[in-house]
Design a protein around this motif. Sequence first.
Motif, mmCIF file in Angstrom:
data_model
loop_
_atom_site.group_PDB
_atom_site.id
_atom_site.type_symbol
_atom_site.label_atom_id
_atom_site.label_comp_id
_atom_site.label_asym_id
_atom_site.label_seq_id
_atom_site.Cartn_x
_atom_site.Cartn_y
_atom_site.Cartn_z
ATOM 1 N N ALA A 291 109.630 2.406 67.378
ATOM 2 C CA ALA A 291 110.889 2.891 66.957
ATOM 3 C C ALA A 291 112.084 1.846 66.460
ATOM 4 O O ALA A 291 112.800 1.922 65.772
ATOM 5 N N ALA A 292 111.967 0.661 67.302
ATOM 6 C CA ALA A 292 112.932 -0.140 67.298
ATOM 7 C C ALA A 292 112.784 -1.031 65.873
ATOM 8 O O ALA A 292 113.768 -1.399 65.568
ATOM 9 N N ARG A 293 111.616 -1.176 65.530
ATOM 10 C CA ARG A 293 111.196 -1.894 64.332
ATOM 11 C C ARG A 293 111.679 -1.235 63.275
ATOM 12 O O ARG A 293 112.156 -1.785 62.160
ATOM 13 N N ALA A 294 111.522 0.071 63.131
ATOM 14 C CA ALA A 294 112.050 0.995 62.009
ATOM 15 C C ALA A 294 113.463 1.041 61.876
ATOM 16 O O ALA A 294 113.967 1.021 60.929
ATOM 17 N N ALA A 295 114.123 0.867 63.092
ATOM 18 C CA ALA A 295 115.510 0.804 63.049
ATOM 19 C C ALA A 295 115.973 -0.562 62.480
ATOM 20 O O ALA A 295 117.065 -0.722 61.525
ATOM 21 N N SER A 296 115.374 -1.603 62.742
ATOM 22 C CA SER A 296 115.377 -2.970 62.311
ATOM 23 C C SER A 296 115.120 -2.776 60.910
ATOM 24 O O SER A 296 116.145 -3.484 60.276
ATOM 25 N N ASP A 297 114.180 -2.305 60.529
ATOM 26 C CA ASP A 297 113.807 -2.561 58.907
ATOM 27 C C ASP A 297 114.868 -1.662 58.236
ATOM 28 O O ASP A 297 115.017 -2.014 56.915
ATOM 29 N N ALA A 298 115.379 -0.643 58.761
ATOM 30 C CA ALA A 298 116.328 0.269 58.152
ATOM 31 C C ALA A 298 117.878 -0.563 58.167
ATOM 32 O O ALA A 298 118.750 0.071 57.870
ATOM 33 N N GLY A 299 118.050 -1.833 58.753
ATOM 34 C CA GLY A 299 119.163 -2.376 58.949
ATOM 35 C C GLY A 299 120.167 -1.825 60.075
ATOM 36 O O GLY A 299 121.529 -1.946 60.039
ATOM 37 N N LEU A 300 119.544 -1.185 60.946
ATOM 38 C CA LEU A 300 120.458 -0.552 62.057
ATOM 39 C C LEU A 300 120.331 -1.417 63.243
ATOM 40 O O LEU A 300 119.222 -2.260 63.582
ATOM 41 N N ALA A 301 121.335 -1.151 64.209
ATOM 42 C CA ALA A 301 121.396 -2.342 65.148
ATOM 43 C C ALA A 301 120.703 -1.462 66.288
ATOM 44 O O ALA A 301 120.214 -2.286 67.442
ATOM 45 N N GLY A 302 120.186 -0.237 66.305
ATOM 46 C CA GLY A 302 119.206 0.033 67.603
ATOM 47 C C GLY A 302 119.401 1.660 67.473
ATOM 48 O O GLY A 302 119.916 2.305 66.754
ATOM 49 N N LEU A 303 118.509 2.335 68.352
ATOM 50 C CA LEU A 303 118.526 3.707 68.729
ATOM 51 C C LEU A 303 119.210 3.973 69.965
ATOM 52 O O LEU A 303 118.938 3.527 70.883
ATOM 53 N N LEU A 304 119.677 5.104 70.153
ATOM 54 C CA LEU A 304 120.578 5.755 71.215
ATOM 55 C C LEU A 304 119.602 7.300 71.470
ATOM 56 O O LEU A 304 119.851 8.004 70.681
ATOM 57 N N VAL A 305 118.969 7.465 72.367
ATOM 58 C CA VAL A 305 118.133 8.520 72.333
ATOM 59 C C VAL A 305 118.467 9.404 73.666
ATOM 60 O O VAL A 305 118.214 8.907 74.686
ATOM 61 N N ALA A 306 118.931 10.579 73.278
ATOM 62 C CA ALA A 306 119.453 11.604 74.318
ATOM 63 C C ALA A 306 118.313 12.452 74.846
ATOM 64 O O ALA A 306 117.136 12.454 74.183
ATOM 65 N N PHE B 97 124.328 2.403 64.916
ATOM 66 C CA PHE B 97 123.169 2.996 65.793
ATOM 67 C C PHE B 97 122.667 4.306 65.434
ATOM 68 O O PHE B 97 123.410 5.052 64.954
ATOM 69 N N VAL B 98 121.462 4.476 65.423
ATOM 70 C CA VAL B 98 120.989 6.030 65.219
ATOM 71 C C VAL B 98 120.913 6.580 66.673
ATOM 72 O O VAL B 98 120.558 6.091 67.642
ATOM 73 N N VAL B 99 121.648 7.940 66.455
ATOM 74 C CA VAL B 99 121.443 8.783 67.789
ATOM 75 C C VAL B 99 120.965 9.974 67.548
ATOM 76 O O VAL B 99 120.733 10.622 66.592
ATOM 77 N N SER B 100 119.895 10.371 68.571
ATOM 78 C CA SER B 100 119.120 11.453 68.419
ATOM 79 C C SER B 100 120.092 12.619 68.048
ATOM 80 O O SER B 100 121.096 12.767 68.636
ATOM 81 N N ASP B 101 119.464 13.678 67.378
ATOM 82 C CA ASP B 101 120.295 14.981 66.573
ATOM 83 C C ASP B 101 120.977 15.571 67.772
ATOM 84 O O ASP B 101 121.983 16.232 67.590
ATOM 85 N N ASN B 102 120.314 15.621 68.889
ATOM 86 C CA ASN B 102 120.851 16.673 70.168
ATOM 87 C C ASN B 102 121.568 15.891 70.997
ATOM 88 O O ASN B 102 121.830 16.547 72.031
ATOM 89 N N ALA B 103 122.030 15.039 70.905
ATOM 90 C CA ALA B 103 123.105 14.178 71.776
ATOM 91 C C ALA B 103 124.414 14.922 71.825
ATOM 92 O O ALA B 103 124.869 15.634 70.931
ATOM 93 N N TRP B 104 124.877 15.108 73.045
ATOM 94 C CA TRP B 104 126.206 15.824 73.202
ATOM 95 C C TRP B 104 127.186 14.968 72.597
ATOM 96 O O TRP B 104 127.346 13.772 72.603
ATOM 97 N N ALA B 105 127.917 15.956 71.947
ATOM 98 C CA ALA B 105 129.422 15.315 71.310
ATOM 99 C C ALA B 105 130.196 14.595 72.319
ATOM 100 O O ALA B 105 130.836 13.318 71.895
#
Length: 375
Positions: free
Chosen positions: A21-36, A113-121
């Motif tokens: 997952a971290a590698r996929a984010a990096s390949d997409a030019g993203l700083a990381g993932l935040l998973v709720a 950063f990518v945030v999981s879809d169900n993270a609280w606003a």
Amino acid sequence: MTASSLAPFTAADYRVRMARAARAASDAGLAGLLVAPGPDLVWLTGYAPPAATERLTLLVLTPGHDPVLVVPALEAPDAAKASGAPALTLCDWTDGKDPYALTAELLGPTGTFVVSDNAWAMHLLNLQKALPGTSYASFTDALPMLRAVKDGQELELLAAAGAAADAAFEEIRTVRFTGRRESEIAAYLADLLRRFGHSQVDFTIVASGPNGADPHHEAGDRVIEHGDMVVLDFGGLRDGYGSDTSRTVHVGEPTDEERRVHDLVRRAQEAGFRAVRPGAACQEVDRAARAVIEDAGYGEYFIHRTGHGIGVTTHEPPYMIEGEEQPLVPGMCFSVEPGVYLPGRFGVRIEDIVTVTEDGGRRLNGTTREMVIVD
């Protein structure tokens, strides 16, 4: 409320997933993932925190750094028991402290950063306040295929869930439908799913007669009558992985038209299945099934996409729909479920879960797709 590990995977399995997952984010030019908390967190760590908690729980995955799970101190003992915990660093916080400042220290001051879809606003807005130089994208938009390709063990779990749903259908087709309320049949279906190993029942659609023209009809008090077509659509989670199947039965002998429409949907479902092959675009599955129905003059009565992905949830990417050009890859799993819905009269839907193989597709449901007559 207690946490749980929902599938028999090891810390090594979860370590591989988090690194991927971290590698996929990096390949997409993203700083990381935040998973709720939610299906992404379960898939990545094996940890399912209490669903009702308002306290911040967040998995932080950034390229080049070890995974960190920010977790409330009172939940940390349960988090430490999760199957993936040995692959994580737990960073707990106590009530009265600022979890957003703590999380901000784990992230850079800028980046997307990518945030999981169900993270609280509430949590996302507070992170934005703590890190005004950052921006955020949803999982579905940025990494829609992250969970789409299943490994061998996941495929075994999905196949077992499909077999359990098949067993439930084989049992329900033997009971009497005439004179029983839809809700009674739905409750029995739910009991059967649990009997055959499901820990969670997500839906048991029982749509009789004119209710069958509503694809997502909620089973109600309508009494099923002789002569009714009945759409059955049911599924849930078994060992953390989903089942979802639809069959349409008939109470007593059907009319010629009912047989013709049922056979039309059966042929459309077969065409959709035959379109499954590596490299084909997802939309090709939809086009193949839809063409059969349109050619027969019923196109306006097929009112939904042909399929959706399945895994640790019963609906997830990829979607078999016009405009989805994502190529099919071996290990992807999704439904193929065309339908015809005639308002005020009846509906027909036939659904299997299908996985992409090296040379085509394989159904994970094996019950008959021919019309079944029930009493």
